[in-house]
Design a protein around this motif. Structure first.
Motif, PDB file in Angstrom:
ATOM      1  N   UNK A  86     -84.952  18.476   2.430  1.00  0.00           N
ATOM      2  CA  UNK A  86     -83.872  17.688   1.872  1.00  0.00           C
ATOM      3  C   UNK A  86     -82.667  18.598   1.644  1.00  0.00           C
ATOM      4  N   UNK A  87     -81.495  18.199   2.142  1.00  0.00           N
ATOM      5  CA  UNK A  87     -80.309  19.042   2.040  1.00  0.00           C
ATOM      6  C   UNK A  87     -79.542  18.707   0.762  1.00  0.00           C
ATOM      7  N   UNK A  88     -79.498  19.664  -0.138  1.00  0.00           N
ATOM      8  CA  UNK A  88     -78.743  19.513  -1.380  1.00  0.00           C
ATOM      9  C   UNK A  88     -77.509  20.408  -1.382  1.00  0.00           C
ATOM     10  N   UNK A  89     -77.650  21.587  -0.770  1.00  0.00           N
ATOM     11  CA  UNK A  89     -76.551  22.550  -0.759  1.00  0.00           C
ATOM     12  C   UNK A  89     -76.322  23.035   0.673  1.00  0.00           C
ATOM     13  N   UNK A  90     -75.055  23.051   1.080  1.00  0.00           N
ATOM     14  CA  UNK A  90     -74.702  23.477   2.432  1.00  0.00           C
ATOM     15  C   UNK A  90     -73.783  24.687   2.387  1.00  0.00           C
TER      16      UNK A  90
END
Length: 212
Positions: free
Chosen positions: A3-7
């Motif tokens: 799951x992408x929370x920070x890029x």
């Protein structure tokens, strides 16, 4: 995919990058943004962590990617500066491997060639013009694409025609084989890249996008 929370954002201080940063923030992501000149960055938001440095510095890239689940880039060649495309691609892919980051979305011109292309005469002419007028830059960008292909990363290279720097939005045409339009707005580029970062609809592909 995690799951992408920070890029991690590269090129966020550029003309296209600012649209991308704003879109990512609007969609609720936390960001780490690499900037060579943070004093010139006008976007203020508590969900942004700024990393000062250069994409050609591997240690800086490691610092940028730490604690992120995806990487997204709008870096282009800097005028009168060392070639950047293949060098920073190597740095990003190496750091992604160290941190077990799988997702990478980046921006490129329509002049990059892939084995899946069926470019029209217009797109071929634009590609040939770039090869003739900027052969060293073109070769470096093509090398960067080869590095992506050789990696085992879930990457998407988004290829675009002439960019209009505006908030205008219209329907987007997407094709793996050819660029179907003559231009695209910076806003629509940002929207597409942000959506593609999580959806991975074009995994390990180089879609052309344009307004129609």
């Amino acid at each position: 995919m995690k799951n992408i929370l920070k890029a991690a954002v590269l090129g966020g201080g550029g003309r296209i990058g600012k649209y991308l940063v704003n879109q990512l923030l609007e969609q609720g992501f936390s960001l780490k943004v690499l900037l060579r000149n943070p004093d010139n960055f006008e976007i203020q938001n508590s969900n942004i962590e700024i990393i000062k440095g250069d994409a050609l510095d591997f240690e800086i890239i490691k610092l940028l990617l730490n604690d992120c689940q995806a990487v997204i880039s709008t870096i282009g060649q800097r005028k009168d500066e060392p070639l950047v495309a293949s060098a920073f691609t190597k740095n990003v892919l190496k750091a992604m491997k160290e941190y077990n980051i799988d997702r990478y979305v980046l921006l490129a011109g329509l002049n990059i060639d892939t084995p899946f292309d069926k470019k029209s005469q217009k797109t071929t002419m634009a590609t040939d013009w770039m090869k003739a007028n900027f052969p060293i830059i073109q070769e470096d960008r093509q090398k960067a694409y080869s590095l992506l292909e050789e990696s085992d990363v879930n990457w998407t290279q988004v290829r675009v025609p002439f960019i209009e720097f505006s908030d205008n939005s219209s329907e987007i045409a997407v094709s793996i084989e050819d660029c179907l339009g003559d231009k695209i707005s910076a806003f629509d580029i940002a929207v597409f890249m942000t959506k593609e970062m999580t959806e991975s609809k074009y995994k390990r592909q180089s879609p052309f996008i344009s307004n129609i």
